[in-house]
Design an enzyme around this catalytic site. Structure first.
Site, PDB file in Angstrom:
ATOM      1  N   ARG A  98      47.772  59.666  36.636  1.00 24.27           N
ATOM      2  CA  ARG A  98      48.848  60.179  37.668  1.00 24.27           C
ATOM      3  C   ARG A  98      49.216  58.322  37.582  1.00 24.27           C
ATOM      4  O   ARG A  98      50.105  58.660  38.106  1.00 24.27           O
ATOM      5  CB  ARG A  98      48.184  60.715  38.212  1.00 24.27           C
ATOM      6  N   ASP A 158      41.977  70.452  42.366  1.00 24.55           N
ATOM      7  CA  ASP A 158      40.802  69.950  41.477  1.00 24.55           C
ATOM      8  C   ASP A 158      39.684  71.305  41.605  1.00 24.55           C
ATOM      9  O   ASP A 158      38.851  71.425  41.492  1.00 24.55           O
ATOM     10  CB  ASP A 158      40.747  69.148  41.812  1.00 24.55           C
ATOM     11  N   ARG A 161      40.541  74.420  39.952  1.00 25.53           N
ATOM     12  CA  ARG A 161      39.904  74.601  38.770  1.00 25.53           C
ATOM     13  C   ARG A 161      38.673  74.132  38.775  1.00 25.53           C
ATOM     14  O   ARG A 161      37.924  74.774  37.626  1.00 25.53           O
ATOM     15  CB  ARG A 161      40.374  72.908  37.811  1.00 25.53           C
ATOM     16  N   HIS A 185      42.867  62.171  43.522  1.00 27.37           N
ATOM     17  CA  HIS A 185      43.321  63.481  42.713  1.00 27.37           C
ATOM     18  C   HIS A 185      43.622  62.612  40.922  1.00 27.37           C
ATOM     19  O   HIS A 185      44.872  62.629  41.194  1.00 27.37           O
ATOM     20  CB  HIS A 185      43.812  64.162  43.345  1.00 27.37           C
TER      21      HIS A 185
END
Length: 321
Positions: A98, A158, A161, A185
């Protein structure tokens, strides 16, 4: 399919603007359309014809919802929006982190955010573009808004998840798993093992009560799959969109309804002694934005050190752009 009941009176005048008609922006608009949370959804993109086409397509689903979807002409169409969601930017490609996206998307935010802030000075900005923590900090800087009105989607995805992975391991619905991912993140994210619970019991206690072995290696694997989930999805389909769109709507809901929900989102603050950085911690969300909890999260010494490392890694990138 019968249309849903009419939206409550306090939702009938809610306008939400979405910047970016890519996969995340359009999936978010569709999820929002079906949620009944907004009456006016405006989709804005530099490619106006694409935004128009997406809005036209979604308008054919509006028969089953109580909302209008339309394409905006300029950022001025953000005026009056209760929230503006920014999804625009270069997407993460297979093999990229990212953080690799930072320079291109930072330049985009330097251009877009001041225009949005001028058009909608009282709105709440919700940032979904990656790297989301760095860009949440950028959105705060370029908008001049108070920190509570600039929110990054952060580790809300997250955390979802993580709960999914733990629920699958223990054979319980993820809604009954209370666990959080905090920090970046990204690769330095931190699972808060010390506070993870099922049925009100911490995981080790839950295992002891049920005669289940507490498997450290399995827990590490759950955390690893959580951290690598986006990479795995991108390798297979080139993007992520459904999960993050659902999470963005879940962030919007307590803002629109003044719900005081606790959600792990990113905002600017001081964390683990690191000042002026954006990362995710549980925040209270309501119509005023995201508020840090008055009661600090009770972390172990190791988790506090991990959070500081995560904050410093984000801070380093912020200072490099």
């Amino acid at each position: 399919m019968a249309p849903p009941p009419s939206a409550p009176a306090h939702l009938k005048s809610i306008k939400i603007a979405i910047i970016g008609a890519g996969s995340v922006g359009t999936t978010t608009a569709y999820a929002l359309l079906l949620s009944g949370l907004a009456s006016d959804i405006v989709l804005i993109d530099i490619d106006k014809r694409r935004a128009e086409g997406e809005a036209m397509d979604m308008s054919h689903a509006a028969h089953f919802a109580q909302a209008k979807v339309r394409a905006g002409e300029t950022y001025a169409d953000c005026a009056g929006a209760a929230a503006v969601i920014i999804t625009a930017g270069v997407n993460q490609k297979p093999g990229q982190t990212r953080m690799d996206l930072v320079k291109t998307n930072y330049a985009l935010f330097r251009d877009v955010v001041p225009q949005v802030a001028a058009a909608a000075p009282d709105t709440i900005l919700i940032v979904a573009t990656n790297p989301v923590d760095v860009l949440t900090h950028a959105a705060h800087k370029f908008s001049g808004f108070p920190v509570e009105r600039v929110i990054g989607s952060g580790t809300a995805m997250d955390t979802t998840r993580f709960r999914h992975e733990l629920g699958r391991h223990y054979g319980v619905n993820p809604r009954n798993v209370h666990a959080a991912i905090i920090g970046e993140h990204g690769d330095s994210q931190l699972p808060v093992w010390s506070l993870a619970t099922i049925a009100g019991m911490r995981l080790r206690d839950y295992c002891a009560q049920g005669g289940i072995e507490y498997d450290e290696a399995a827990m590490d694997a759950c955390a690893r799959r959580t951290r690598q989930a986006a990479y795995e999805i991108i390798q297979r389909k080139g993007k992520t969109n459904y999960g993050v769109a659902s999470v963005l709507v879940s962030i919007l809901e307590p803002i629109i309804t003044n719900g005081d929900a606790l959600v792990t989102v990113s905002r600017v603050g001081t964390f683990a002694g690191v000042e002026d950085v954006a990362l995710s911690m549980p925040c209270k969300l309501n119509r005023e934005g995201a508020h840090q909890l008055k009661v600090p999260l009770l972390l172990s010494k190791e988790e506090e050190e991990g959070l500081r490392k995560s904050a410093l890694s984000i801070k380093e990138v912020i200072e490099s752009v």
